[in-house]
Design an enzyme around this catalytic site. Structure first.
Site, PDB file in Angstrom:
ATOM      1  N   MET A 126      97.223  72.760 -48.526  1.00 45.10           N
ATOM      2  CA  MET A 126      98.498  73.027 -47.856  1.00 45.10           C
ATOM      3  C   MET A 126      99.624  73.473 -48.786  1.00 45.10           C
ATOM      4  SD  MET A 126      97.531  72.884 -44.861  1.00 45.10           S
ATOM      5  CE  MET A 126      96.359  72.156 -43.723  1.00 45.10           C
ATOM      6  N   ARG A 171     105.524  71.447 -58.241  1.00 43.97           N
ATOM      7  CA  ARG A 171     104.604  72.517 -57.850  1.00 43.97           C
ATOM      8  C   ARG A 171     104.101  73.277 -59.080  1.00 43.97           C
ATOM      9  NH1 ARG A 171     105.054  77.737 -53.780  1.00 43.97           N
ATOM     10  NH2 ARG A 171     104.604  79.087 -55.511  1.00 43.97           N
ATOM     11  N   ASN A 192      86.054  71.088 -43.632  1.00 43.87           N
ATOM     12  CA  ASN A 192      85.504  72.366 -44.112  1.00 43.87           C
ATOM     13  C   ASN A 192      84.749  72.163 -45.421  1.00 43.87           C
ATOM     14  OD1 ASN A 192      86.158  74.882 -42.420  1.00 43.87           O
ATOM     15  ND2 ASN A 192      88.059  73.698 -42.343  1.00 43.87           N
ATOM     16  N   ALA A 208      84.010  77.727 -34.905  1.00 39.08           N
ATOM     17  CA  ALA A 208      84.272  78.862 -35.797  1.00 39.08           C
ATOM     18  C   ALA A 208      84.310  78.455 -37.278  1.00 39.08           C
ATOM     19  CB  ALA A 208      85.588  79.548 -35.400  1.00 39.08           C
ATOM     20  N   GLU A 209      85.261  77.609 -37.654  1.00 39.50           N
ATOM     21  CA  GLU A 209      85.487  77.366 -39.088  1.00 39.50           C
ATOM     22  C   GLU A 209      84.255  76.878 -39.831  1.00 39.50           C
ATOM     23  OE1 GLU A 209      89.154  75.431 -40.284  1.00 39.50           O
ATOM     24  OE2 GLU A 209      89.961  75.626 -38.281  1.00 39.50           O
ATOM     25  N   HIS A 225      91.811  80.261 -42.303  1.00 36.84           N
ATOM     26  CA  HIS A 225      93.002  80.053 -41.483  1.00 36.84           C
ATOM     27  C   HIS A 225      92.559  79.832 -40.044  1.00 36.84           C
ATOM     28  CE1 HIS A 225      97.229  80.303 -40.503  1.00 36.84           C
ATOM     29  NE2 HIS A 225      96.877  80.999 -39.434  1.00 36.84           N
ATOM     30  N   LEU A 270     100.033  79.201 -52.946  1.00 37.92           N
ATOM     31  CA  LEU A 270      99.884  79.432 -54.389  1.00 37.92           C
ATOM     32  C   LEU A 270     100.858  80.505 -54.871  1.00 37.92           C
ATOM     33  CD1 LEU A 270      95.982  79.395 -54.505  1.00 37.92           C
ATOM     34  CD2 LEU A 270      97.535  77.562 -55.243  1.00 37.92           C
ATOM     35  N   GLY A 300      89.136  67.330 -45.070  1.00 36.96           N
ATOM     36  CA  GLY A 300      88.015  67.936 -45.771  1.00 36.96           C
ATOM     37  C   GLY A 300      86.795  68.213 -44.917  1.00 36.96           C
ATOM     38  N   ASP A 308      98.684  84.433 -46.132  1.00 35.06           N
ATOM     39  CA  ASP A 308      97.777  84.775 -45.018  1.00 35.06           C
ATOM     40  C   ASP A 308      97.595  86.287 -44.840  1.00 35.06           C
ATOM     41  OD1 ASP A 308      97.317  82.096 -44.396  1.00 35.06           O
ATOM     42  OD2 ASP A 308      98.991  82.011 -43.002  1.00 35.06           O
TER      43      ASP A 308
HETATM   44  C1  GAR Z   1      91.609  73.571 -41.029  1.00 36.99           C
HETATM   45  O1  GAR Z   1      91.729  73.779 -39.653  1.00 36.99           O
HETATM   46  C2  GAR Z   1      92.049  74.816 -41.787  1.00 36.99           C
HETATM   47  O2  GAR Z   1      91.715  75.996 -41.134  1.00 36.99           O
HETATM   48  C3  GAR Z   1      93.531  74.609 -41.806  1.00 36.99           C
HETATM   49  O3  GAR Z   1      93.706  73.239 -42.041  1.00 36.99           O
HETATM   50  C4  GAR Z   1      92.594  72.511 -41.514  1.00 36.99           C
HETATM   51  C5  GAR Z   1      92.031  71.640 -42.603  1.00 36.99           C
HETATM   52  O4  GAR Z   1      91.029  70.787 -42.107  1.00 36.99           O
HETATM   53  N1  GAR Z   1      94.168  75.434 -42.808  1.00 36.99           N
HETATM   54  C6  GAR Z   1      95.360  75.977 -42.667  1.00 36.99           C
HETATM   55  O5  GAR Z   1      96.073  75.787 -41.704  1.00 36.99           O
HETATM   56  C7  GAR Z   1      95.795  76.876 -43.822  1.00 36.99           C
HETATM   57  N2  GAR Z   1      96.940  77.658 -43.446  1.00 36.99           N
HETATM   58  P1  GAR Z   1      89.950  70.120 -43.065  1.00 36.99           P
HETATM   59  O6  GAR Z   1      90.699  69.419 -44.196  1.00 36.99           O
HETATM   60  O7  GAR Z   1      89.262  69.119 -42.176  1.00 36.99           O
HETATM   61  O8  GAR Z   1      89.016  71.191 -43.566  1.00 36.99           O
END
Ligand code: GAR
Length: 200
Positions: A92, A67, A16, A181-182, A111, A95, A14, A152
């Site tokens: 993960m 699911r 992000n 970036a993210e 992503h 949907l 979490g 994606d």
């Molecule tokens: C992040 O790097 C996100 O971009 C990736 O999972 C990580 C989650 O980290 N998402 C994917 O790969 C989706 N295909 P977080 O739980 O610390 O945010």
């Protein structure tokens, strides 16, 4: 017009989610309110982050719900909270088309690569960075996009490039992509989408 009510869906750490919460606290998400966190695992640290911030959280654990049952339960929770934007943050589960249709144009994802490269089924978390290193590319990054039924494949909202360095491991690269970036572009893109939705 009221602020857009946001649900953040997570599976793991979490970070992000944290960046989005921090952006809200700093006044950088004026058009959205984070009103719900949903996790598909009891173990998701994202739940702890939600609790700390006093944000209601719901868990529909992968080991308990199928699911289909999980999606139904999530949809019910989103409806109850009158959610206007669904934010996938390290969620993960891909949907279903029905779920996507129910929130068409109102689901975004981040992503950890520059789509359309290194995306699609099986490309998530560290697997993405492993594939980037195996390909030998020198630049990677992150992409925020709308979610459609194509994994994606939805319209891109924001991207930021990040350098791949000599000696990188999937873990060091993952961390740099998150930090450079993210955590920067996701809150910004969410504000951009909220502002647009408010104008509709
Ligand atoms: C992040 O790097 C996100 O971009 C990736 O999972 C990580 C989650 O980290 N998402 C994917 O790969 C989706 N295909 P977080 O739980 O610390 O945010």
């Amino acid at each position: 017009m009221e602020n857009i009510r946001i649900a953040v869906l997570c599976s793991g750490g979490g970070t992000n989610l944290q960046a989005i919460l921090d952006a809200k606290a700093a006044g950088n998400l004026p058009d959205g309110e984070i009103v719900l966190v949903v996790a598909d695992s009891e173990a998701a640290y994202a739940l702890e982050r939600a609790k700390r911030q006093g944000i209601p959280a719901a868990v529909f654990d992968k080991h308990v719900y199928s699911r289909a049952a999980r999606e139904q339960a999530i949809l019910a929770a989103l409806g109850e909270k009158k959610i206007g934007l669904v934010v996938l943050a390290g969620f993960m589960t891909v949907l279903s088309a029905d779920f996507v249709k129910a929130y068409e144009g109102r689901i975004v994802n981040i992503h950890p690569a520059l789509l359309p490269s290194f995306g699609g089924v099986g490309m998530y978390g560290l697997h993405v960075h492993e594939a980037v290193l195996a390909a030998g590319v020198k630049v990677t990054g992150a992409t925020v996009h709308y979610v459609t039924e194509v994994c994606d494949g939805g319209p891109i909202i924001a991207q930021k490039a990040v350098e791949v360095r000599e000696g990188d491991t999937p873990e060091t690269l993952q961390r740099r992509v998150m930090r450079e970036a993210e955590w920067i572009i996701y809150p910004q893109a969410i504000e951009q989408v909220c502002k647009k939705l408010k104008g509709e």
